[in-house]
Design an enzyme around this catalytic site. Structure first.
Site, PDB file in Angstrom:
ATOM      1  N   HIS A 173       0.842  -1.198   0.000  1.00 23.67           N
ATOM      2  CA  HIS A 173       0.000   0.000   0.000  1.00 23.67           C
ATOM      3  C   HIS A 173       0.875   1.245   0.000  1.00 23.67           C
ATOM      4  O   HIS A 173       1.681   1.431   0.903  1.00 23.67           O
ATOM      5  CB  HIS A 173      -0.879   0.043   1.251  1.00 23.67           C
ATOM      6  CG  HIS A 173      -1.989  -0.955   1.236  1.00 23.67           C
ATOM      7  ND1 HIS A 173      -3.070  -0.883   2.078  1.00 23.67           N
ATOM      8  CD2 HIS A 173      -2.192  -2.063   0.479  1.00 23.67           C
ATOM      9  CE1 HIS A 173      -3.886  -1.889   1.834  1.00 23.67           C
ATOM     10  NE2 HIS A 173      -3.368  -2.628   0.876  1.00 23.67           N
ATOM     11  N   TYR A 188      -8.898   5.180   7.943  1.00 27.33           N
ATOM     12  CA  TYR A 188      -9.034   5.499   9.365  1.00 27.33           C
ATOM     13  C   TYR A 188     -10.125   6.556   9.480  1.00 27.33           C
ATOM     14  O   TYR A 188     -10.001   7.630   8.885  1.00 27.33           O
ATOM     15  CB  TYR A 188      -7.727   6.074   9.925  1.00 27.33           C
ATOM     16  CG  TYR A 188      -6.628   5.054  10.116  1.00 27.33           C
ATOM     17  CD1 TYR A 188      -5.825   4.646   9.054  1.00 27.33           C
ATOM     18  CD2 TYR A 188      -6.375   4.505  11.371  1.00 27.33           C
ATOM     19  CE1 TYR A 188      -4.806   3.717   9.240  1.00 27.33           C
ATOM     20  CE2 TYR A 188      -5.352   3.576  11.567  1.00 27.33           C
ATOM     21  CZ  TYR A 188      -4.580   3.194  10.497  1.00 27.33           C
ATOM     22  OH  TYR A 188      -3.574   2.272  10.691  1.00 27.33           O
ATOM     23  N   LYS A 204       1.870  -0.634  15.194  1.00 31.47           N
ATOM     24  CA  LYS A 204       3.315  -0.718  15.433  1.00 31.47           C
ATOM     25  C   LYS A 204       3.774  -1.969  16.184  1.00 31.47           C
ATOM     26  O   LYS A 204       4.973  -2.247  16.230  1.00 31.47           O
ATOM     27  CB  LYS A 204       3.775   0.512  16.244  1.00 31.47           C
ATOM     28  CG  LYS A 204       3.668   1.817  15.472  1.00 31.47           C
ATOM     29  CD  LYS A 204       4.706   1.858  14.375  1.00 31.47           C
ATOM     30  CE  LYS A 204       4.526   3.007  13.421  1.00 31.47           C
ATOM     31  NZ  LYS A 204       4.623   2.606  12.014  1.00 31.47           N
ATOM     32  N   TYR A 261       4.450   6.427   9.978  1.00 29.24           N
ATOM     33  CA  TYR A 261       3.578   5.298   9.647  1.00 29.24           C
ATOM     34  C   TYR A 261       4.345   4.221   8.873  1.00 29.24           C
ATOM     35  O   TYR A 261       4.186   3.023   9.142  1.00 29.24           O
ATOM     36  CB  TYR A 261       2.359   5.788   8.852  1.00 29.24           C
ATOM     37  CG  TYR A 261       1.246   4.770   8.813  1.00 29.24           C
ATOM     38  CD1 TYR A 261       0.382   4.608   9.899  1.00 29.24           C
ATOM     39  CD2 TYR A 261       1.067   3.954   7.705  1.00 29.24           C
ATOM     40  CE1 TYR A 261      -0.627   3.658   9.881  1.00 29.24           C
ATOM     41  CE2 TYR A 261       0.058   3.007   7.671  1.00 29.24           C
ATOM     42  CZ  TYR A 261      -0.785   2.859   8.764  1.00 29.24           C
ATOM     43  OH  TYR A 261      -1.777   1.917   8.742  1.00 29.24           O
TER      44      TYR A 261
END
Ligand code: APR
Ligand code: PHB
Length: 415
Positions: A78, A207, A303, A391
Protein backbone atom coordinates in the site's frame (compact mmCIF):
# COMPACT_ATOMS: atom_id res chain seq x y z
CA UNK A 1 11.67 -39.02 40.89
CA UNK A 2 10.74 -37.73 37.44
CA UNK A 3 13.43 -38.01 34.78
CA UNK A 4 14.51 -34.60 33.48
CA UNK A 5 15.66 -34.21 29.91
CA UNK A 6 18.52 -31.72 29.99
CA UNK A 7 19.29 -29.48 27.03
CA UNK A 8 22.27 -27.20 26.61
CA UNK A 9 21.95 -24.27 24.25
CA UNK A 10 23.26 -20.75 23.80
CA UNK A 11 19.92 -18.89 23.84
CA UNK A 12 16.64 -20.17 25.32
CA UNK A 13 13.78 -18.31 23.65
CA UNK A 14 10.47 -18.22 25.53
CA UNK A 15 7.52 -17.64 23.16
CA UNK A 16 6.97 -18.45 19.49
CA UNK A 17 5.28 -15.21 18.42
CA UNK A 18 6.87 -12.90 15.88
CA UNK A 19 9.61 -11.80 18.33
CA UNK A 20 10.75 -15.29 19.39
CA UNK A 21 10.59 -16.86 15.95
CA UNK A 22 12.34 -13.98 14.22
CA UNK A 23 15.07 -13.92 16.85
CA UNK A 24 15.52 -17.69 16.46
CA UNK A 25 16.03 -17.25 12.72
CA UNK A 26 18.43 -14.31 13.08
CA UNK A 27 20.51 -16.36 15.53
CA UNK A 28 20.40 -19.37 13.23
CA UNK A 29 21.77 -17.29 10.36
CA UNK A 30 24.67 -16.34 12.64
CA UNK A 31 25.33 -19.95 13.68
CA UNK A 32 24.00 -19.39 17.21
CA UNK A 33 22.01 -22.24 18.85
CA UNK A 34 18.63 -21.71 20.38
CA UNK A 35 15.69 -23.66 21.81
CA UNK A 36 12.23 -22.10 21.43
CA UNK A 37 9.62 -22.95 24.05
CA UNK A 38 5.96 -22.01 23.41
CA UNK A 39 3.07 -22.81 25.75
CA UNK A 40 0.32 -22.84 23.08
CA UNK A 41 -0.41 -25.30 20.30
CA UNK A 42 1.00 -24.69 16.84
CA UNK A 43 -2.43 -24.19 15.28
CA UNK A 44 -3.48 -21.79 18.01
CA UNK A 45 -0.39 -19.65 17.41
CA UNK A 46 -0.98 -19.64 13.65
CA UNK A 47 -4.74 -19.03 13.76
CA UNK A 48 -4.70 -16.25 16.35
CA UNK A 49 -6.01 -13.14 14.57
CA UNK A 50 -3.78 -10.12 15.10
CA UNK A 51 -2.87 -6.91 13.30
CA UNK A 52 -1.53 -6.93 9.80
CA UNK A 53 0.50 -3.90 8.80
CA UNK A 54 4.22 -4.36 8.11
CA UNK A 55 6.45 -1.32 7.97
CA UNK A 56 8.88 -0.94 5.11
CA UNK A 57 11.78 -1.97 7.37
CA UNK A 58 10.02 -5.12 8.62
CA UNK A 59 9.41 -6.19 5.02
CA UNK A 60 13.07 -5.47 4.24
CA UNK A 61 14.09 -7.59 7.24
CA UNK A 62 11.93 -10.55 6.16
CA UNK A 63 13.48 -10.21 2.70
CA UNK A 64 16.99 -10.14 4.18
CA UNK A 65 16.46 -13.36 6.16
CA UNK A 66 14.87 -15.07 3.16
CA UNK A 67 11.46 -15.63 4.82
CA UNK A 68 9.58 -13.67 2.20
CA UNK A 69 8.03 -16.13 -0.28
CA UNK A 70 4.49 -15.81 1.19
CA UNK A 71 4.91 -12.10 1.69
CA UNK A 72 5.81 -11.59 -1.97
CA UNK A 73 2.90 -13.72 -3.14
CA UNK A 74 0.14 -12.60 -0.80
CA UNK A 75 1.35 -9.35 0.81
CA UNK A 76 -0.58 -6.27 -0.35
CA UNK A 77 1.69 -3.29 -0.89
CA UNK A 78 0.00 0.00 0.00
CA UNK A 79 1.46 3.33 -1.05
CA UNK A 80 -1.11 5.38 0.85
CA UNK A 81 -4.12 5.32 3.16
CA UNK A 82 -7.17 7.47 3.85
CA UNK A 83 -8.16 9.54 6.84
CA UNK A 84 -11.91 10.17 6.84
CA UNK A 85 -12.97 13.10 9.01
CA UNK A 86 -16.69 13.61 9.64
CA UNK A 87 -17.53 12.07 6.28
CA UNK A 88 -14.81 13.56 4.09
CA UNK A 89 -12.00 11.29 2.91
CA UNK A 90 -8.41 12.52 2.50
CA UNK A 91 -5.60 10.42 1.06
CA UNK A 92 -2.19 10.33 2.74
CA UNK A 93 0.23 9.54 -0.09
CA UNK A 94 2.81 7.59 1.90
CA UNK A 95 5.13 6.97 -1.03
CA UNK A 96 5.36 10.48 -2.36
CA UNK A 97 5.78 11.85 1.16
CA UNK A 98 8.58 9.41 2.11
CA UNK A 99 10.66 9.08 -1.04
CA UNK A 100 9.02 5.87 -2.25
CA UNK A 101 8.34 3.90 0.92
CA UNK A 102 5.19 1.88 1.56
CA UNK A 103 3.58 -0.47 4.04
CA UNK A 104 2.51 -4.05 3.33
CA UNK A 105 -0.73 -5.56 4.57
CA UNK A 106 0.05 -9.18 5.52
CA UNK A 107 -1.56 -10.82 8.55
CA UNK A 108 0.65 -11.37 11.57
CA UNK A 109 -0.56 -14.96 11.62
CA UNK A 110 0.85 -15.38 8.08
CA UNK A 111 4.20 -13.99 9.26
CA UNK A 112 4.14 -16.45 12.16
CA UNK A 113 3.25 -19.37 9.88
CA UNK A 114 6.14 -18.52 7.53
CA UNK A 115 8.58 -18.19 10.44
CA UNK A 116 7.48 -21.53 11.94
CA UNK A 117 8.03 -23.21 8.55
CA UNK A 118 11.48 -21.61 8.35
CA UNK A 119 12.31 -22.76 11.88
CA UNK A 120 11.28 -26.33 11.14
CA UNK A 121 13.45 -26.29 8.04
CA UNK A 122 16.49 -25.41 10.18
CA UNK A 123 15.76 -28.51 12.30
CA UNK A 124 16.49 -26.48 15.43
CA UNK A 125 14.26 -27.24 18.45
CA UNK A 126 10.83 -25.63 18.80
CA UNK A 127 8.48 -26.98 21.47
CA UNK A 128 4.76 -26.20 21.28
CA UNK A 129 2.32 -27.07 24.10
CA UNK A 130 5.00 -26.56 26.76
CA UNK A 131 3.44 -26.51 30.24
CA UNK A 132 4.57 -24.88 33.47
CA UNK A 133 7.27 -22.85 31.74
CA UNK A 134 9.57 -21.33 34.39
CA UNK A 135 12.61 -19.12 34.01
CA UNK A 136 15.24 -19.37 36.75
CA UNK A 137 18.75 -18.21 37.65
CA UNK A 138 18.69 -15.27 35.25
CA UNK A 139 21.20 -13.49 37.49
CA UNK A 140 23.69 -16.32 37.05
CA UNK A 141 25.95 -17.11 34.07
CA UNK A 142 23.80 -20.16 33.33
CA UNK A 143 20.06 -19.49 33.49
CA UNK A 144 17.65 -22.42 33.16
CA UNK A 145 14.26 -22.60 31.45
CA UNK A 146 12.16 -25.50 32.75
CA UNK A 147 8.96 -26.89 31.27
CA UNK A 148 6.86 -30.03 30.90
CA UNK A 149 6.19 -31.47 27.48
CA UNK A 150 4.24 -34.63 26.67
CA UNK A 151 4.38 -35.57 30.36
CA UNK A 152 8.18 -35.27 30.55
CA UNK A 153 10.26 -32.67 32.43
CA UNK A 154 12.75 -30.54 30.47
CA UNK A 155 15.51 -28.20 31.62
CA UNK A 156 17.20 -25.91 29.10
CA UNK A 157 20.55 -24.62 30.36
CA UNK A 158 21.69 -21.57 28.43
CA UNK A 159 23.84 -18.44 28.38
CA UNK A 160 20.91 -16.10 27.78
CA UNK A 161 17.13 -16.18 28.00
CA UNK A 162 15.16 -14.18 25.45
CA UNK A 163 11.79 -13.27 26.97
CA UNK A 164 9.60 -13.13 23.86
CA UNK A 165 6.48 -14.39 25.61
CA UNK A 166 4.21 -11.40 25.15
CA UNK A 167 2.45 -9.20 27.66
CA UNK A 168 1.04 -12.06 29.77
CA UNK A 169 4.16 -14.24 29.76
CA UNK A 170 6.40 -15.46 32.60
CA UNK A 171 9.65 -13.66 31.74
CA UNK A 172 8.85 -10.11 32.83
CA UNK A 173 7.43 -11.37 36.16
CA UNK A 174 10.72 -13.27 36.68
CA UNK A 175 12.39 -9.88 37.17
CA UNK A 176 12.10 -8.44 40.71
CA UNK A 177 9.59 -5.57 40.84
CA UNK A 178 12.22 -3.28 42.31
CA UNK A 179 14.42 -3.75 39.23
CA UNK A 180 11.76 -2.57 36.74
CA UNK A 181 10.15 0.76 36.10
CA UNK A 182 6.69 0.52 34.51
CA UNK A 183 5.12 3.26 32.40
CA UNK A 184 1.49 2.73 31.54
CA UNK A 185 -1.64 4.34 30.15
CA UNK A 186 -4.94 2.51 29.78
CA UNK A 187 -7.42 4.05 27.33
CA UNK A 188 -11.13 4.50 28.12
CA UNK A 189 -12.24 2.45 25.08
CA UNK A 190 -11.59 -0.83 23.25
CA UNK A 191 -11.69 -2.02 19.63
CA UNK A 192 -14.29 -4.45 18.41
CA UNK A 193 -12.66 -6.18 15.42
CA UNK A 194 -14.25 -8.39 12.77
CA UNK A 195 -13.16 -10.43 9.78
CA UNK A 196 -15.82 -10.54 7.06
CA UNK A 197 -16.16 -12.48 3.85
CA UNK A 198 -16.44 -9.35 1.73
CA UNK A 199 -14.30 -8.01 -1.08
CA UNK A 200 -12.42 -4.95 0.23
CA UNK A 201 -14.21 -1.90 -1.18
CA UNK A 202 -11.03 0.20 -1.06
CA UNK A 203 -7.48 -0.75 -2.10
CA UNK A 204 -6.17 1.16 0.90
CA UNK A 205 -6.92 1.45 4.63
CA UNK A 206 -9.42 4.04 5.85
CA UNK A 207 -9.03 5.50 9.37
CA UNK A 208 -12.36 7.12 10.26
CA UNK A 209 -13.10 9.85 12.79
CA UNK A 210 -16.86 10.06 13.37
CA UNK A 211 -18.96 11.76 16.01
CA UNK A 212 -19.97 8.30 17.25
CA UNK A 213 -16.33 7.24 17.54
CA UNK A 214 -13.39 5.80 15.61
CA UNK A 215 -13.67 3.11 12.95
CA UNK A 216 -11.05 1.44 10.75
CA UNK A 217 -11.31 -0.30 7.41
CA UNK A 218 -8.55 -2.81 6.59
CA UNK A 219 -8.26 -6.11 4.75
CA UNK A 220 -6.53 -9.47 4.73
CA UNK A 221 -6.94 -10.66 1.13
CA UNK A 222 -8.90 -9.87 -2.04
CA UNK A 223 -11.92 -11.61 -0.45
CA UNK A 224 -11.59 -10.76 3.25
CA UNK A 225 -12.27 -7.38 4.86
CA UNK A 226 -11.00 -6.51 8.37
CA UNK A 227 -12.90 -3.81 10.27
CA UNK A 228 -12.72 -2.23 13.71
CA UNK A 229 -15.03 -0.04 15.82
CA UNK A 230 -14.30 1.97 18.92
CA UNK A 231 -16.48 0.59 21.74
CA UNK A 232 -16.58 1.11 25.53
CA UNK A 233 -13.83 -0.70 27.48
CA UNK A 234 -14.74 -4.26 28.56
CA UNK A 235 -17.63 -4.27 26.10
CA UNK A 236 -19.21 -7.77 26.10
CA UNK A 237 -19.14 -9.12 22.54
CA UNK A 238 -22.65 -10.54 23.15
CA UNK A 239 -23.93 -6.98 23.04
CA UNK A 240 -23.01 -6.89 19.34
CA UNK A 241 -25.08 -9.18 17.10
CA UNK A 242 -23.83 -9.10 13.49
CA UNK A 243 -26.60 -6.75 12.29
CA UNK A 244 -25.72 -4.23 15.00
CA UNK A 245 -22.05 -4.37 14.00
CA UNK A 246 -22.84 -3.71 10.35
CA UNK A 247 -25.26 -0.90 11.15
CA UNK A 248 -22.65 0.87 13.28
CA UNK A 249 -19.79 0.23 10.82
CA UNK A 250 -21.78 1.69 7.95
CA UNK A 251 -23.03 4.62 9.98
CA UNK A 252 -19.49 5.62 10.94
CA UNK A 253 -17.67 4.77 7.71
CA UNK A 254 -20.08 5.89 4.99
CA UNK A 255 -18.37 8.87 3.39
CA UNK A 256 -19.87 11.82 1.55
CA UNK A 257 -18.22 10.62 -1.70
CA UNK A 258 -20.40 7.47 -1.42
CA UNK A 259 -17.63 5.14 -0.24
CA UNK A 260 -18.52 2.46 2.31
CA UNK A 261 -17.30 -1.04 3.13
CA UNK A 262 -18.86 -4.07 1.48
CA UNK A 263 -20.99 -6.16 3.82
CA UNK A 264 -20.45 -9.93 4.13
CA UNK A 265 -20.63 -12.87 6.51
CA UNK A 266 -18.75 -12.18 9.75
CA UNK A 267 -16.28 -15.02 10.31
CA UNK A 268 -14.55 -13.77 13.46
CA UNK A 269 -15.22 -11.08 16.06
CA UNK A 270 -13.46 -10.00 19.26
CA UNK A 271 -12.92 -7.05 21.58
CA UNK A 272 -9.38 -5.82 22.33
CA UNK A 273 -8.55 -3.43 25.19
CA UNK A 274 -6.18 -0.56 24.42
CA UNK A 275 -3.11 0.26 26.43
CA UNK A 276 0.32 1.84 26.22
CA UNK A 277 2.92 0.08 28.37
CA UNK A 278 6.72 0.09 28.71
CA UNK A 279 8.85 -1.87 31.20
CA UNK A 280 12.43 -0.68 31.60
CA UNK A 281 15.16 -1.72 31.44
CA UNK A 282 14.55 -4.45 28.87
CA UNK A 283 17.35 -6.53 30.40
CA UNK A 284 17.85 -8.08 33.80
CA UNK A 285 21.04 -10.13 34.24
CA UNK A 286 21.06 -12.61 31.39
CA UNK A 287 17.34 -12.22 30.61
CA UNK A 288 16.48 -9.96 27.69
CA UNK A 289 12.86 -8.91 27.07
CA UNK A 290 11.71 -8.30 23.49
CA UNK A 291 8.42 -7.38 21.84
CA UNK A 292 5.15 -7.36 23.78
CA UNK A 293 6.89 -8.79 26.87
CA UNK A 294 8.51 -5.37 27.26
CA UNK A 295 6.06 -2.98 25.65
CA UNK A 296 2.51 -2.68 24.34
CA UNK A 297 1.15 -0.03 22.01
CA UNK A 298 -2.50 0.66 21.19
CA UNK A 299 -3.15 -0.76 17.71
CA UNK A 300 -4.03 2.55 16.06
CA UNK A 301 -0.52 3.05 14.65
CA UNK A 302 -0.11 -0.66 13.78
CA UNK A 303 3.32 -0.72 15.43
CA UNK A 304 3.28 -3.81 17.73
CA UNK A 305 4.74 -6.42 15.39
CA UNK A 306 7.14 -3.91 13.87
CA UNK A 307 8.55 -2.96 17.27
CA UNK A 308 9.05 -6.63 18.09
CA UNK A 309 11.04 -7.03 14.85
CA UNK A 310 13.18 -3.99 15.65
CA UNK A 311 13.97 -5.30 19.16
CA UNK A 312 15.16 -8.70 18.02
CA UNK A 313 17.35 -7.18 15.31
CA UNK A 314 19.16 -5.24 18.05
CA UNK A 315 19.32 -8.36 20.24
CA UNK A 316 20.69 -10.52 17.42
CA UNK A 317 23.41 -7.93 16.77
CA UNK A 318 24.36 -7.95 20.45
CA UNK A 319 24.51 -11.75 20.65
CA UNK A 320 26.51 -11.99 17.45
CA UNK A 321 29.07 -9.50 18.85
CA UNK A 322 29.27 -11.53 22.06
CA UNK A 323 29.73 -14.94 20.44
CA UNK A 324 32.09 -13.73 17.73
CA UNK A 325 34.34 -11.42 19.72
CA UNK A 326 33.39 -11.80 23.38
CA UNK A 327 32.11 -8.22 23.16
CA UNK A 328 29.58 -7.61 25.97
CA UNK A 329 29.17 -3.91 25.12
CA UNK A 330 26.31 -4.43 22.68
CA UNK A 331 24.44 -6.55 25.22
CA UNK A 332 24.80 -3.70 27.72
CA UNK A 333 23.45 -1.23 25.18
CA UNK A 334 20.50 -3.43 24.16
CA UNK A 335 17.84 -1.84 26.33
CA UNK A 336 18.83 1.77 25.68
CA UNK A 337 19.11 1.24 21.91
CA UNK A 338 15.66 -0.43 21.73
CA UNK A 339 13.98 2.10 23.98
CA UNK A 340 14.93 5.03 21.76
CA UNK A 341 12.75 3.60 18.99
CA UNK A 342 10.16 2.14 21.37
CA UNK A 343 9.41 5.55 22.89
CA UNK A 344 9.06 7.19 19.50
CA UNK A 345 6.59 4.49 18.47
CA UNK A 346 4.81 4.89 21.81
CA UNK A 347 4.48 8.60 21.19
CA UNK A 348 3.19 8.03 17.66
CA UNK A 349 0.68 5.34 18.72
CA UNK A 350 -0.60 7.51 21.58
CA UNK A 351 -0.93 10.46 19.17
CA UNK A 352 -2.80 8.46 16.50
CA UNK A 353 -5.09 7.06 19.21
CA UNK A 354 -5.73 10.44 20.86
CA UNK A 355 -6.35 12.17 17.54
CA UNK A 356 -8.82 9.66 16.11
CA UNK A 357 -10.95 8.47 19.07
CA UNK A 358 -13.77 10.12 20.98
CA UNK A 359 -12.89 10.33 24.68
CA UNK A 360 -15.67 9.92 27.25
CA UNK A 361 -16.06 13.13 29.21
CA UNK A 362 -14.45 15.41 26.63
CA UNK A 363 -16.00 18.87 26.38
CA UNK A 364 -16.91 21.06 23.40
CA UNK A 365 -13.47 22.68 23.41
CA UNK A 366 -11.75 19.26 23.24
CA UNK A 367 -13.97 18.29 20.31
CA UNK A 368 -13.29 21.46 18.30
CA UNK A 369 -9.56 21.17 18.96
CA UNK A 370 -9.57 17.54 17.78
CA UNK A 371 -11.43 18.44 14.59
CA UNK A 372 -8.96 21.28 14.00
CA UNK A 373 -6.06 18.85 14.54
CA UNK A 374 -7.48 16.56 11.87
CA UNK A 375 -8.18 19.47 9.53
CA UNK A 376 -4.54 20.55 9.89
CA UNK A 377 -3.32 16.97 9.44
CA UNK A 378 -5.23 16.49 6.19
CA UNK A 379 -4.40 19.88 4.69
CA UNK A 380 -0.76 20.56 5.61
CA UNK A 381 1.96 18.77 3.65
CA UNK A 382 4.30 19.19 6.63
CA UNK A 383 1.81 17.47 8.96
CA UNK A 384 1.15 14.69 6.44
CA UNK A 385 4.90 14.17 5.95
CA UNK A 386 5.39 13.67 9.68
CA UNK A 387 2.52 11.17 9.80
CA UNK A 388 3.77 9.31 6.72
CA UNK A 389 7.38 9.10 7.94
CA UNK A 390 6.27 7.49 11.18
CA UNK A 391 3.58 5.30 9.65
CA UNK A 392 5.96 3.63 7.18
CA UNK A 393 8.36 3.25 10.12
CA UNK A 394 11.29 5.17 11.52
CA UNK A 395 14.67 3.67 10.61
CA UNK A 396 15.93 0.72 12.65
CA UNK A 397 18.58 1.76 15.16
CA UNK A 398 21.09 -0.79 13.85
CA UNK A 399 22.04 -1.94 10.36
CA UNK A 400 21.20 -5.37 8.92
CA UNK A 401 24.93 -5.98 8.34
CA UNK A 402 25.66 -5.53 12.05
CA UNK A 403 23.26 -8.42 12.73
CA UNK A 404 25.01 -10.61 10.17
CA UNK A 405 22.55 -10.08 7.30
CA UNK A 406 23.25 -9.05 3.75
CA UNK A 407 22.27 -5.46 2.96
CA UNK A 408 19.12 -5.60 0.82
CA UNK A 409 17.62 -3.22 -1.65
CA UNK A 410 14.63 -1.28 -0.39
CA UNK A 411 11.43 -3.30 -0.60
CA UNK A 412 10.15 -0.94 -3.32
CA UNK A 413 12.59 -2.56 -5.73
CA UNK A 414 11.50 -6.12 -5.02
CA UNK A 415 7.83 -5.95 -5.88
N1 APR B 1 5.65 -19.87 28.03
C1 APR B 1 5.89 -19.98 26.71
N2 APR B 1 5.31 -19.19 25.79
C2 APR B 1 4.46 -18.25 26.22
C3 APR B 1 4.17 -18.08 27.59
C4 APR B 1 4.79 -18.94 28.51
N3 APR B 1 4.56 -18.85 29.82
N4 APR B 1 3.28 -17.07 27.71
C5 APR B 1 3.02 -16.64 26.48
N5 APR B 1 3.72 -17.35 25.57
C6 APR B 1 3.70 -17.23 24.10
C7 APR B 1 2.37 -16.83 23.53
O1 APR B 1 1.50 -17.95 23.38
C8 APR B 1 2.77 -16.25 22.20
O2 APR B 1 2.82 -17.20 21.17
O3 APR B 1 4.57 -16.18 23.71
C9 APR B 1 4.17 -15.71 22.45
C10 APR B 1 4.20 -14.20 22.46
O4 APR B 1 3.84 -13.74 21.18
P1 APR B 1 3.10 -12.35 20.94
O5 APR B 1 2.10 -12.11 22.00
O6 APR B 1 2.64 -12.37 19.53
O7 APR B 1 4.23 -11.25 21.18
P2 APR B 1 5.50 -10.84 20.29
O8 APR B 1 6.16 -12.02 19.67
O9 APR B 1 6.27 -9.92 21.16
O10 APR B 1 4.89 -10.04 19.07
C11 APR B 1 4.40 -8.75 19.18
O11 APR B 1 2.23 -9.54 18.80
O12 APR B 1 0.68 -9.03 20.46
C12 APR B 1 1.04 -8.82 19.17
O13 APR B 1 0.25 -6.76 18.53
C13 APR B 1 1.36 -7.42 19.03
O14 APR B 1 1.93 -7.43 16.83
C14 APR B 1 2.49 -7.44 18.10
C15 APR B 1 3.21 -8.69 18.28
C1 PHB C 1 -5.28 -4.54 10.71
O1 PHB C 1 -5.38 -4.71 9.49
O2 PHB C 1 -5.52 -5.46 11.51
C2 PHB C 1 -4.87 -3.23 11.23
C3 PHB C 1 -4.54 -2.23 10.35
C4 PHB C 1 -4.15 -0.99 10.83
C5 PHB C 1 -4.11 -0.76 12.19
C6 PHB C 1 -4.44 -1.76 13.08
C7 PHB C 1 -4.82 -3.01 12.60
O3 PHB C 1 -3.76 0.47 12.63
Amino acid sequence: MAVVTTHRTQVAIVGAGPAGLLLGHLLHLNGIDSVIVENRARDYVIDRVRAGVLEQGTVDLLNAIGVDAGLRRRGLRHEGFYVSVLGSRHRIDLSSLTGGKAITVYGQNEVVRDLIDARIETARPLYFNAEQVAVTAVDSPSPVVRFRHDGAEHAVHCDFVAGCDGFHGVCRPAIPDAALTIYERVYPFAWLGILAEAEPSSDELVYTYHERGFALFSMRSPTVTRLYLQVPPDEPIERWPDEAIWAEMLERMRARDGWQPNVGRIIQKSVTPMRSFVATPMRHGNLFLAGDAAHIVPPTGAKGLNLAAADVLVLARAMKAYYERGDTGKLSEYSDVCLRRVWKAQRFSWWMTSTLHRFPGENAFDYQRQVADLDYLTSSRAAMTSLAEQYVGLPFEVSFESAGLPAVEQEAATH
